[in-house]
Design an enzyme around this catalytic site. Sequence first.
Site, PDB file in Angstrom:
ATOM      1  N   ASP A 138     -11.394   2.133   3.854  1.00  0.00           N
ATOM      2  CA  ASP A 138     -11.683   0.704   3.693  1.00  0.00           C
ATOM      3  C   ASP A 138     -13.188   0.455   3.595  1.00  0.00           C
ATOM      4  OD1 ASP A 138      -9.526  -1.006   3.415  1.00  0.00           O
ATOM      5  OD2 ASP A 138      -9.071  -1.030   5.565  1.00  0.00           O
ATOM      6  N   LYS A 190       0.837  -1.202   0.000  1.00  0.00           N
ATOM      7  CA  LYS A 190       0.000   0.000   0.000  1.00  0.00           C
ATOM      8  C   LYS A 190       0.871   1.252   0.000  1.00  0.00           C
ATOM      9  CE  LYS A 190      -3.761  -2.532   2.091  1.00  0.00           C
ATOM     10  NZ  LYS A 190      -4.398  -3.050   3.307  1.00  0.00           N
ATOM     11  N   GLN A 232      -4.701  -1.844   9.477  1.00  0.00           N
ATOM     12  CA  GLN A 232      -4.535  -3.168   8.861  1.00  0.00           C
ATOM     13  C   GLN A 232      -5.074  -4.260   9.786  1.00  0.00           C
ATOM     14  OE1 GLN A 232      -3.230  -3.694   5.653  1.00  0.00           O
ATOM     15  NE2 GLN A 232      -3.960  -5.778   5.992  1.00  0.00           N
TER      16      GLN A 232
END
Length: 285
Positions: free
Chosen positions: A119, A52, A96
């Site tokens: 997200d 990322k 994460q």
Amino acid sequence: MGKRIDGNAISASVKAEVANEVEALRNKGISVTLAVILVGEDPASQIYVRNKKRACEALGIISEEHLLPADTTQEQLLSLVEELNLRPEINGILCQLPLPKHLDEKAVINAISPQKDVDAFHPQNVGGIMIGDGVFLPCTPAGVMKMLEYEGISVAGKHCVVIGRSNIVGKPMAMLLLHQNGTVTICHSKTQNLKEICRTADILVAAVGKAKFVTADMVGPGAVVIDVGMNRPAGGKLCGDVDFEAVEPIASAITPVPGGVGPMTIAMLMRNTLTAAKLQNGLSV
Ligand code: NAP
């Protein structure tokens, strides 16, 4: 032989669009910044976070990493999220997952500002997906939809079978297909006659997390097969949920692993981060 849908090429085109828009914003004095939180040293998570970061750098998005030790407390993590929520130059926040067991994932997801939740895991954004006006679309299912669109595969009226009902892949995937007028069946571990149901799919999406779970006898002739799975059998190489070699000759189109859905997920994360920056600067998306 089914057409191999090239996730690397499609994601490159999405990323090129994002990079152009990021540059246009920069020319107006607006930067785009993604904050990524990683707790602990899970090797797979470290790889995802590194990928990322690389994607951000390649697209001109500023990436701010917060690497926290595995014994970080819930209070410390929530206070970092709060600090990032309040900093106006941070456009997107990503924590994460999975988190170490002693931390409450749900509480952390709920603490991220919905406007920075790139997200699309916050309940407010999940609700938006449900009613069809989500600001951010969940990255993996959105990546699958982009692949179908890019390949000119229409969903309307098609029987779409999704294997898997997780909150991050299966359920939102089903919703996005439904919004495109697919006739959607969701299968899971308690589904009976799974093979028969899958054989009736025009579009079959596998999000199970089991290597080579979808075998040739589960796929009808000419089906489009999308493999979301990312499995690394002990000592073996990365593979999907679909027995690719056996299914490719039957399908009309199929995504490989690697080089299929995986690269799309990161591209859509970059797009969501750009969207966040635009909205926070009063621009239309
Ligand atoms: P998950 O939370 O473990 O969900 C797996 C789903 O598969 C569950 O709904 C489960 O049913 C269902 N399932 C398990 N065994 C089954 C069986 N025998 N028959 C039918 N359904 C069965 O996994 P996930 O997070 O959705 O991820 C799925 C896969 O996608 C994993 O390989 C993951 O690594 C991969 N993934 C890839 C990306 C990407 O960027 N390419 C992103 C996210 C995830 P129940 O609900 O009944 O247990």
